[in-house]
Design a protein around this motif. Structure first.
Motif, short mmCIF file in Angstrom:
data_model
loop_
_atom_site.label_atom_id
_atom_site.label_comp_id
_atom_site.label_asym_id
_atom_site.label_seq_id
_atom_site.Cartn_x
_atom_site.Cartn_y
_atom_site.Cartn_z
N ARG A 271 0.87 -1.28 0.08
CA ARG A 271 0.04 -0.01 0.17
C ARG A 271 0.92 1.25 0.03
NH1 ARG A 271 -2.86 -2.30 4.40
NH2 ARG A 271 -4.78 -3.49 3.64
N LEU A 272 1.78 1.34 0.69
CA LEU A 272 2.71 2.42 0.84
C LEU A 272 3.50 2.75 -0.45
CD1 LEU A 272 3.98 4.82 2.54
CD2 LEU A 272 6.05 2.88 3.17
N ALA A 273 3.95 1.54 -1.07
CA ALA A 273 4.58 2.00 -2.48
C ALA A 273 3.38 2.26 -3.47
CB ALA A 273 5.11 0.83 -2.84
N TYR A 274 2.30 1.69 -3.34
CA TYR A 274 1.31 2.08 -4.46
C TYR A 274 0.89 3.63 -4.13
CZ TYR A 274 -3.93 2.62 -5.42
OH TYR A 274 -5.19 2.87 -5.67
N GLU A 275 0.58 4.06 -3.04
CA GLU A 275 0.29 5.26 -2.87
C GLU A 275 1.27 6.30 -3.36
OE1 GLU A 275 -0.57 5.37 1.42
OE2 GLU A 275 -2.31 4.23 1.10
N THR A 276 2.52 5.86 -3.01
CA THR A 276 3.59 6.86 -3.38
C THR A 276 3.98 7.04 -4.85
OG1 THR A 276 5.20 5.56 -2.84
CG2 THR A 276 4.70 6.99 -1.25
N SER A 277 3.24 5.84 -5.60
CA SER A 277 3.53 5.85 -7.11
C SER A 277 2.33 6.30 -7.74
CB SER A 277 3.84 4.36 -7.60
OG SER A 277 4.69 4.02 -6.65
N LEU A 278 1.23 6.73 -7.09
CA LEU A 278 -0.05 6.96 -7.73
C LEU A 278 -0.11 8.48 -8.36
CD1 LEU A 278 -2.85 5.53 -8.24
CD2 LEU A 278 -3.67 6.60 -6.18
N PRO A 279 -0.20 8.37 -9.65
CA PRO A 279 -0.59 9.66 -10.12
C PRO A 279 -1.72 10.57 -9.43
CG PRO A 279 -0.20 8.32 -11.87
CD PRO A 279 -0.39 7.30 -10.82
N GLY A 280 -1.51 11.90 -9.17
CA GLY A 280 -2.47 12.45 -8.50
C GLY A 280 -2.99 12.18 -6.92
N TYR A 281 -2.06 11.33 -6.29
CA TYR A 281 -2.51 10.89 -5.01
C TYR A 281 -2.84 12.27 -3.99
CZ TYR A 281 -2.09 8.64 -0.37
OH TYR A 281 -2.53 8.33 0.68
#
Length: 311
Positions: A271-281
């Motif tokens: 989840r941490l890596a997903y959130e920091t990689s998500l465009p427009g997070y």
């Protein structure tokens, strides 16, 4: 209405009779024949045995590899010497019932969507962390297969340019960085480096190698080296999920396979890596993450549910 589902694996063939609610009425398991020429007959024999005991309307077969858009021909199978194999026709000739062929990851993902972790959503991605990384995509409640039938191969999205060689013939595929095999590789690298890898090094010296399950046990015991190995693999998976979110916008990611048995220890760094990689997070909705619920039965359940009945 009952259907037979068959899941062909590299070491075993699992089969079962499945009802309309995804419940397994009866299940069998046999070793996968070493000789590929005997494999189709093994599937026929298992199906006929199950069909003799239950009134079965159709058969679904899950196999690793690229399946054509008509769900009839195995275009390419990485672990079986099948190239443009007319598996549907071969099996129907021996079984005498309608047969549908499906990619194994697609079948497992469909089972989770219909009866498992994804049953309350309409847009879902499943990723299985085993020897490689399998992918399945469900959009608007339908299994996405693409124009040629072989869509959803998310484990073979290029993750790193000029990266590690992959069995598909390319380099840098996601499955080289986010699979059970990748977890073993990272664990060995950490063991070689010393320091926090002392526990992994001791395990390797004792057992002669570091297996995926042994890394998982060390993670649960709080071993720093094993936790770092898991973090590296989970980070790769989470970063890839950020890209999948940008392209497909699922409501839910379902994570399956052997590594997924670690549950929240795996999902937290994903989840941490997903959130920091998500465009427009921070300014957009995000997906939820869940562990697959159906385990090793998902492939045969999904294959059975996807089996098409003539007429």
């Amino acid at each position: 209405m009952l259907r037979v589902g068959i899941d062909i694996g590299g070491t075993k063939i699992a089969g079962g009779v499945v009802d309309a609610e995804g419940r397994i009425v009866e299940k069998l398991r046999v070793d996968t024949p070493v000789d590929t020429s005997e494999l189709a007959q093994a599937v026929v024999d298992m199906t006929l045995h199950l069909s003799a005991r239950h009134e079965v309307a159709a058969v679904g077969v899950a196999a690793a590899g690229f399946i054509d858009r008509d769900r009839a021909v195995v275009i390419h199978a990485p672990n079986i010497a099948w190239r443009n194999e007319p598996l549907k026709a071969t099996l129907e000739a021996g079984i005498g019932k309608p047969v549908t062929i499906e990619n194994d990851a697609n079948a497992a993902g469909w089972a989770e969507f219909r009866f498992g972790a994804g049953r309350d959503v309409e847009h879902m991605i499943m990723l299985t962390m085993g020897t490689g990384v399998g992918g399945a995509v469900v959009l608007d409640g339908k299994l996405y297969r693409g124009g040629h039938g072989i869509g959803g191969e998310l484990g073979h999205v290029r993750f790193t340019r000029d990266g590690l060689p992959c069995g598909c013939g390319q380099h840098g595929c996601l499955e080289q960085y986010a699979s059970g095999r990748a977890l073993q590789r990272e664990a060995n690298a950490i063991a070689d480096a010393g320091g926090i890898g002392a526990g992994l090094a001791a395990l390797r010296e004792e057992k002669g190698h570091i297996s995926g399950p042994s890394v998982s046990r060390l993670v649960l015991a709080g071993d720093e080296g094993a936790i770092e190995a898991l973090r590296r693999v989970a980070t790769a998976l989470g970063e890839a999920c950020g890209g999948f979110q940008a392209a497909l916008d699922p409501e839910l990611f379902v994570i399956g396979g052997g590594v997924a048995q670690l549950g929240e220890d795996l999902l937290a760094p994903v989840r941490l890596a997903y959130e920091t990689s998500l465009p427009g997070y921070g300014d957009r909705p995000i997906a939820q993450f869940a562990i697959a619920q159906l385990g090793n039965d998902a492939g045969l359940i999904g294959a059975a549910d996807l089996a098409e009945i003539d007429g």
